[in-house]
Design a protein around this motif. Sequence first.
Motif, PDB file in Angstrom:
ATOM      1  N   VAL A 746      63.326  15.143  63.660  1.00 47.13           N
ATOM      2  CA  VAL A 746      61.965  14.653  63.426  1.00 47.13           C
ATOM      3  C   VAL A 746      60.950  15.592  64.059  1.00 47.13           C
ATOM      4  CG1 VAL A 746      60.358  12.773  63.885  1.00 47.13           C
ATOM      5  CG2 VAL A 746      62.720  12.259  63.261  1.00 47.13           C
ATOM      6  N   LEU A 747      61.206  15.976  65.306  1.00 47.85           N
ATOM      7  CA  LEU A 747      60.253  16.818  66.039  1.00 47.85           C
ATOM      8  C   LEU A 747      60.168  18.215  65.427  1.00 47.85           C
ATOM      9  CD1 LEU A 747      61.267  15.688  69.638  1.00 47.85           C
ATOM     10  CD2 LEU A 747      59.157  15.105  68.435  1.00 47.85           C
ATOM     11  N   SER A 748      61.301  18.755  64.999  1.00 43.37           N
ATOM     12  CA  SER A 748      61.282  20.079  64.368  1.00 43.37           C
ATOM     13  C   SER A 748      60.490  20.039  63.063  1.00 43.37           C
ATOM     14  CB  SER A 748      62.712  20.553  64.091  1.00 43.37           C
ATOM     15  OG  SER A 748      63.400  20.815  65.289  1.00 43.37           O
ATOM     16  N   GLY A 927      51.974  20.417  52.085  1.00 46.58           N
ATOM     17  CA  GLY A 927      52.522  20.195  53.417  1.00 46.58           C
ATOM     18  C   GLY A 927      53.846  20.916  53.563  1.00 46.58           C
ATOM     19  N   CYS A 928      54.217  21.243  54.798  1.00 44.00           N
ATOM     20  CA  CYS A 928      55.415  22.044  55.043  1.00 44.00           C
ATOM     21  C   CYS A 928      56.229  21.479  56.198  1.00 44.00           C
ATOM     22  CB  CYS A 928      55.044  23.494  55.374  1.00 44.00           C
ATOM     23  SG  CYS A 928      54.207  24.401  54.055  1.00 44.00           S
ATOM     24  N   ILE A 929      57.516  21.845  56.212  1.00 46.49           N
ATOM     25  CA  ILE A 929      58.338  21.622  57.390  1.00 46.49           C
ATOM     26  C   ILE A 929      57.730  22.460  58.520  1.00 46.49           C
ATOM     27  CG2 ILE A 929      60.603  22.027  58.410  1.00 46.49           C
ATOM     28  CD1 ILE A 929      60.778  19.799  56.459  1.00 46.49           C
ATOM     29  N   GLY A 930      57.542  21.856  59.672  1.00 44.50           N
ATOM     30  CA  GLY A 930      56.985  22.616  60.801  1.00 44.50           C
ATOM     31  C   GLY A 930      55.600  22.194  61.213  1.00 44.50           C
ATOM     32  N   GLY A 931      55.018  21.215  60.535  1.00 41.23           N
ATOM     33  CA  GLY A 931      53.745  20.640  60.958  1.00 41.23           C
ATOM     34  C   GLY A 931      52.628  21.652  61.098  1.00 41.23           C
ATOM     35  N   ASP A 932      51.836  21.515  62.166  1.00 46.91           N
ATOM     36  CA  ASP A 932      50.674  22.382  62.376  1.00 46.91           C
ATOM     37  C   ASP A 932      51.076  23.837  62.573  1.00 46.91           C
ATOM     38  OD1 ASP A 932      48.874  20.346  62.074  1.00 46.91           O
ATOM     39  OD2 ASP A 932      48.652  19.948  64.210  1.00 46.91           O
ATOM     40  N   TRP A 933      52.234  24.067  63.202  1.00 44.84           N
ATOM     41  CA  TRP A 933      52.696  25.441  63.407  1.00 44.84           C
ATOM     42  C   TRP A 933      52.858  26.140  62.063  1.00 44.84           C
ATOM     43  CZ3 TRP A 933      57.599  27.328  61.872  1.00 44.84           C
ATOM     44  CH2 TRP A 933      57.893  28.634  62.302  1.00 44.84           C
ATOM     45  N   MET A 934      53.506  25.461  61.113  1.00 46.94           N
ATOM     46  CA  MET A 934      53.688  26.081  59.806  1.00 46.94           C
ATOM     47  C   MET A 934      52.377  26.152  59.043  1.00 46.94           C
ATOM     48  SD  MET A 934      55.529  27.658  57.662  1.00 46.94           S
ATOM     49  CE  MET A 934      57.312  27.447  57.708  1.00 46.94           C
ATOM     50  N   ARG A 935      51.512  25.175  59.223  1.00 44.37           N
ATOM     51  CA  ARG A 935      50.202  25.239  58.563  1.00 44.37           C
ATOM     52  C   ARG A 935      49.458  26.499  59.009  1.00 44.37           C
ATOM     53  NH1 ARG A 935      46.232  22.558  55.933  1.00 44.37           N
ATOM     54  NH2 ARG A 935      44.095  23.029  56.563  1.00 44.37           N
ATOM     55  N   ALA A 936      49.531  26.810  60.304  1.00 43.94           N
ATOM     56  CA  ALA A 936      48.876  28.016  60.800  1.00 43.94           C
ATOM     57  C   ALA A 936      49.508  29.269  60.192  1.00 43.94           C
ATOM     58  CB  ALA A 936      48.960  28.056  62.325  1.00 43.94           C
ATOM     59  N   ASN A 937      50.824  29.268  60.037  1.00 46.64           N
ATOM     60  CA  ASN A 937      51.489  30.409  59.409  1.00 46.64           C
ATOM     61  C   ASN A 937      51.059  30.573  57.952  1.00 46.64           C
ATOM     62  OD1 ASN A 937      52.874  30.874  61.781  1.00 46.64           O
ATOM     63  ND2 ASN A 937      54.735  29.821  61.124  1.00 46.64           N
ATOM     64  N   VAL A 938      50.919  29.452  57.256  1.00 49.05           N
ATOM     65  CA  VAL A 938      50.464  29.520  55.863  1.00 49.05           C
ATOM     66  C   VAL A 938      49.041  30.068  55.806  1.00 49.05           C
ATOM     67  CG1 VAL A 938      49.984  28.199  53.774  1.00 49.05           C
ATOM     68  CG2 VAL A 938      51.973  27.624  55.171  1.00 49.05           C
ATOM     69  N   LEU A 939      48.192  29.599  56.710  1.00 53.81           N
ATOM     70  CA  LEU A 939      46.814  30.096  56.741  1.00 53.81           C
ATOM     71  C   LEU A 939      46.780  31.593  57.030  1.00 53.81           C
ATOM     72  CD1 LEU A 939      45.121  27.154  58.653  1.00 53.81           C
ATOM     73  CD2 LEU A 939      44.498  27.940  56.363  1.00 53.81           C
ATOM     74  N   THR A 940      47.667  32.061  57.912  1.00 53.00           N
ATOM     75  CA  THR A 940      47.738  33.497  58.199  1.00 53.00           C
ATOM     76  C   THR A 940      48.106  34.271  56.940  1.00 53.00           C
ATOM     77  OG1 THR A 940      48.435  33.018  60.468  1.00 53.00           O
ATOM     78  CG2 THR A 940      48.830  35.241  59.646  1.00 53.00           C
ATOM     79  N   LEU A 941      49.124  33.786  56.235  1.00 48.07           N
ATOM     80  CA  LEU A 941      49.535  34.436  54.996  1.00 48.07           C
ATOM     81  C   LEU A 941      48.440  34.365  53.937  1.00 48.07           C
ATOM     82  CD1 LEU A 941      51.797  35.713  53.249  1.00 48.07           C
ATOM     83  CD2 LEU A 941      52.481  33.389  52.646  1.00 48.07           C
ATOM     84  N   LEU A 942      47.776  33.231  53.840  1.00 51.15           N
ATOM     85  CA  LEU A 942      46.689  33.105  52.875  1.00 51.15           C
ATOM     86  C   LEU A 942      45.585  34.103  53.199  1.00 51.15           C
ATOM     87  CD1 LEU A 942      45.253  31.705  50.527  1.00 51.15           C
ATOM     88  CD2 LEU A 942      44.491  29.933  52.130  1.00 51.15           C
ATOM     89  N   GLY A 943      45.283  34.255  54.490  1.00 53.75           N
ATOM     90  CA  GLY A 943      44.280  35.228  54.887  1.00 53.75           C
ATOM     91  C   GLY A 943      44.648  36.644  54.473  1.00 53.75           C
ATOM     92  N   ARG A 944      45.906  37.007  54.676  1.00 59.48           N
ATOM     93  CA  ARG A 944      46.350  38.347  54.260  1.00 59.48           C
ATOM     94  C   ARG A 944      46.206  38.518  52.745  1.00 59.48           C
ATOM     95  NH1 ARG A 944      49.235  41.295  57.975  1.00 59.48           N
ATOM     96  NH2 ARG A 944      49.968  40.229  59.857  1.00 59.48           N
ATOM     97  N   SER A 945      46.547  37.449  51.987  1.00 62.44           N
ATOM     98  CA  SER A 945      46.445  37.523  50.525  1.00 62.44           C
ATOM     99  C   SER A 945      44.994  37.679  50.095  1.00 62.44           C
ATOM    100  CB  SER A 945      47.044  36.254  49.904  1.00 62.44           C
ATOM    101  OG  SER A 945      48.372  36.058  50.333  1.00 62.44           O
ATOM    102  N   LEU A 946      44.113  36.910  50.695  1.00 64.18           N
ATOM    103  CA  LEU A 946      42.697  36.990  50.356  1.00 64.18           C
ATOM    104  C   LEU A 946      42.113  38.341  50.752  1.00 64.18           C
ATOM    105  CD1 LEU A 946      41.673  33.401  51.487  1.00 64.18           C
ATOM    106  CD2 LEU A 946      41.881  34.223  49.133  1.00 64.18           C
ATOM    107  N   ASP A 947      42.563  38.853  51.879  1.00 60.52           N
ATOM    108  CA  ASP A 947      42.107  40.168  52.305  1.00 60.52           C
ATOM    109  C   ASP A 947      42.517  41.222  51.274  1.00 60.52           C
ATOM    110  OD1 ASP A 947      40.776  41.761  54.285  1.00 60.52           O
ATOM    111  OD2 ASP A 947      42.735  42.566  54.853  1.00 60.52           O
ATOM    112  N   GLY A 948      43.733  41.044  50.719  1.00 59.90           N
ATOM    113  CA  GLY A 948      44.189  41.959  49.678  1.00 59.90           C
ATOM    114  C   GLY A 948      43.386  41.842  48.400  1.00 59.90           C
ATOM    115  N   LEU A 949      42.739  40.704  48.204  1.00 54.86           N
ATOM    116  CA  LEU A 949      41.885  40.505  47.037  1.00 54.86           C
ATOM    117  C   LEU A 949      40.449  40.938  47.297  1.00 54.86           C
ATOM    118  CD1 LEU A 949      43.201  36.994  45.950  1.00 54.86           C
ATOM    119  CD2 LEU A 949      43.522  39.148  44.709  1.00 54.86           C
ATOM    120  N   GLY A 950      40.201  41.466  48.476  1.00 54.47           N
ATOM    121  CA  GLY A 950      38.842  41.881  48.826  1.00 54.47           C
ATOM    122  C   GLY A 950      37.969  40.765  49.341  1.00 54.47           C
TER     123      GLY A 950
END
Length: 987
Positions: A746-748, A927-950
Amino acid sequence: MDGVPRVPEQWRPDDSAALRFSVLGPVRAWRGADSLPTGSPQQRALLAALLLREGRTATAGELIDALWGEEPPSQALAAVRTYASRLRKILSPGVLVSESGGYAVRLTDESGVGASLDLALAQELAADAEKAKTTGDLCHARALLNKALSLWDGEVLASVPGPYAETQRARLEEWRLQLIESRLDMDLEQGCHAEAISELTALTAAHPLRERLRELLMLALYRSGRQAEALAAYADTRRLLADELGVDPRPGLQELQQRILQADPGLAEPSAPLATETAAAPVRPAQLPATVSDFTGRTSFVSELSDVLAAASASEGRVMAVSALAGIGGVGKTTLAVHVAHRARNAFPDGQLYVDLQGAGARAVAPETVLGSFLRALGTADAAIPDSLEERAALYRSTLDGRRVLVLLDNARDAAQVRPLLPGMEGCAALVTSRVRMVDLAGAHLVDLDVMSPEEALQLFTKIVGEERVASERESALDVVAACGFLPLAIRIAASRLAARRTWTVSVLAAKLADERRRLDELQAGDLAVKATFELGYGQLEPAQARAFRLLGLADGPDISLAAAAAALDLPVDETEDLLESLVDTSLLESAAPGRYRYHDLVRLYARACAERDEQPPGERAAAMSRLLDFYLATAARVYAIERPGDRTVDHLEVTHQAGQEFDDDGKALDWLHSEAASILACVQQSLGTETLRRGVDLLLASKDLTESGASSLTYEVATRAARDAADALGDAHAAGRARVTLTQVLSTAGRFDEAAEEAERATALGQTANDPWTSGNAPNELGIIAICKNEHAAGEAHLLKAIDAFRADGNRPGEASALCNLSRVLVSMDRTAAGIELVQQGIAIYDELGLTVRLANARYALGIAFGHAGRRTEALEQLAEALKIFVENRQRLWEGTTHFRIAQVHLAARRPAQAAQHAEQALSTGCIGGDWMRANVLTLLGRSLDGLGQADRARACWNEALTIHQEAGAPEAAELRGLLTPVAAA
């Protein structure tokens, strides 16, 4: 001439079937289900030019210009005639006609059979959508536009040459984008902003200069609580327009930016929420329970409450109206409220919401749970519903803004439970029923409901029993209603019994009720009439009915299924159904739905008191609850085995003496688990004593899908913590180890890895103490998963090797496969990719051999990650797509979102930032396995993708949000984000 084979001479059209044409993709023709040969590219160009003229004649010169432009071949006219002749042979007579020196396509042939064109259908659907939108039916309008857009099949006029085709391609693509913008606009108006972000992100990447799409994206981000990203999207747009076109954003976009900066309340939420295509609830909910046909009396109360509701619905600038009905149990609060609500339905055309708050029971419904249900009923998608009570309440009020909705809050505990559920908007109204007077509910119109007058009571009794039987024994009838304390529920119970017994007279019933020995021995002032009411009904039950009434009231779940009731009573299902239906007839039990039963909360308390008082033989209560626990455990184990064939977990569960429920297909098994979630977890909490603790803990193990799917996660965690604490208190290492492994999972799932690791370490030691093979394998496997998430690769390898050994010693091949797949991820992270791929393929081989489905998805997920790390991106996407399909089919919502994240990683590595951003947005909304930690990872990846789009500003907003999450958790990933933000800040 054009290199295309001639139509075979033996081919002859079947003129009886209707023709269909398509131009919104490749140019094609069908007769019925048969595809027709449309010839060479130039011949298809001729057909397309005629179809797009919508029946108007095209001259030969116009067709030559359409096909070849300014430089036609010398034999162009002959070629046009040849193409026309060939087409005429394959089409029905009278479809392609020659007239006035040119040609035309008629969509009705000589026999009167009509043909269809996908473009014409799309135009018709779009026109109907506009009409529906004009009338305010956005739900229907959106559905029509989706249907129109589904007619596109790739590039318009694909592979068709010529200047005319090129012009038409551009025109129809522009129209398609306009339809998409219109549909997305309605999406946002209807509350589907979270779901729209992924599509809008992809569209803005594909059409970066299209300002309307940018505007919709900003609004969707803002309404999803992502204000910084919305403003960043504007900054990216402004910079792009300046660089590419040398212009500023149009005024509408500038105005939207200012409104977002000012947090304009008008932008906060749409005015007409909509259920998504997959939502079960209607946009205009009609949740009121049925009113009783024999409603009697209460004239003054009906008039008073109706006046309050009428004033609220008139929308005369007054605030939302609240009426709170208070009274003892059984006095008819719900009946009156439902009756009044039905009378007022027409005044609240946007819907009526209803909930039983179960305020008199031990487990009152949490306001956030109710808000989630209400928001779904109002059309809000699951992914758009926030987690916290405050956010849900705000979204609820925003959703109701501008609508006229009546909310019936039945059986409330107190004002604190009610306040978040009030609409808060003029034009809306709330009816509240409760056992307590809500003097602290500000602005509420309070109504104290007392028992019926003798005249009203007699009228109710007469309506149920019949005028003929009462008229001859009026005095006895008055004695009966007096013995009932003039309480509506008591009168209904007594009258129903009499109505069902034609040989009884009213005086016989009156004599039975006069025997005070049949009433409760101990009476409490506030509940005197209520308890006497229940005693009246209970005293008239047959022994088998009374036993069923007592024992089923022991279960804490909100309701109970027929199969579960049969197990608790130790009776055949048919006999149990007869007993329960007879209890429904006496009003001591309610039929919640076909095959499901529930108690009124006060009746449940009374049933438990009877069970304690009248228990025969001794130990009957404990035996009934033990049988119920066995039923849930045996059935949950069957579901687990169906989902995970070959998994040794079911072999390590405690032995049960109930066979459990059987299922004829896998889908029904999973349906059972989710529909019984509340009852299962309530049973766990009731089974934490010495004799039943281990079975209670094993029930948690067998129902782990409830937390992995994201459903019932909070309730599951509460039950798991209670089981752990009970096992510790009893000194049961076996149960404590299993409870801690379950809590670790549950915690993981929630991303709380440090706490999860502590529980798993304790579980490992307890598993050794208890010599429990299940804990000995699963505890180190969970520690390995945690180590993967924390990038502790050496520790993860050690834990997983230990888990593999334990699973092999136990003969648990699915467990072994799981640990192999997890170990492969460790090796891949350590750049031992080839070895990692080999391990996960071993795991897949085991799963394939056993016929596993859900866990096979986890294996393909791991293989997708490994292939991605090896640069084998096509294979990675294939594996992840297969995993995603299985997760969706098995309702593993959090794994579904996590897989979207991994797909986004592969696309970004392949320098496809638009696709990466789209999947990252889907991961955020799901939503993802990993709660807020994974949400932050997704946001990081989204940021990289958006940066690649200018889109540097929006990328920065994502990274800032991710940094905040990681910093608050003390996660090492914060350092990476600081590095990403530093160059952006310096630029």
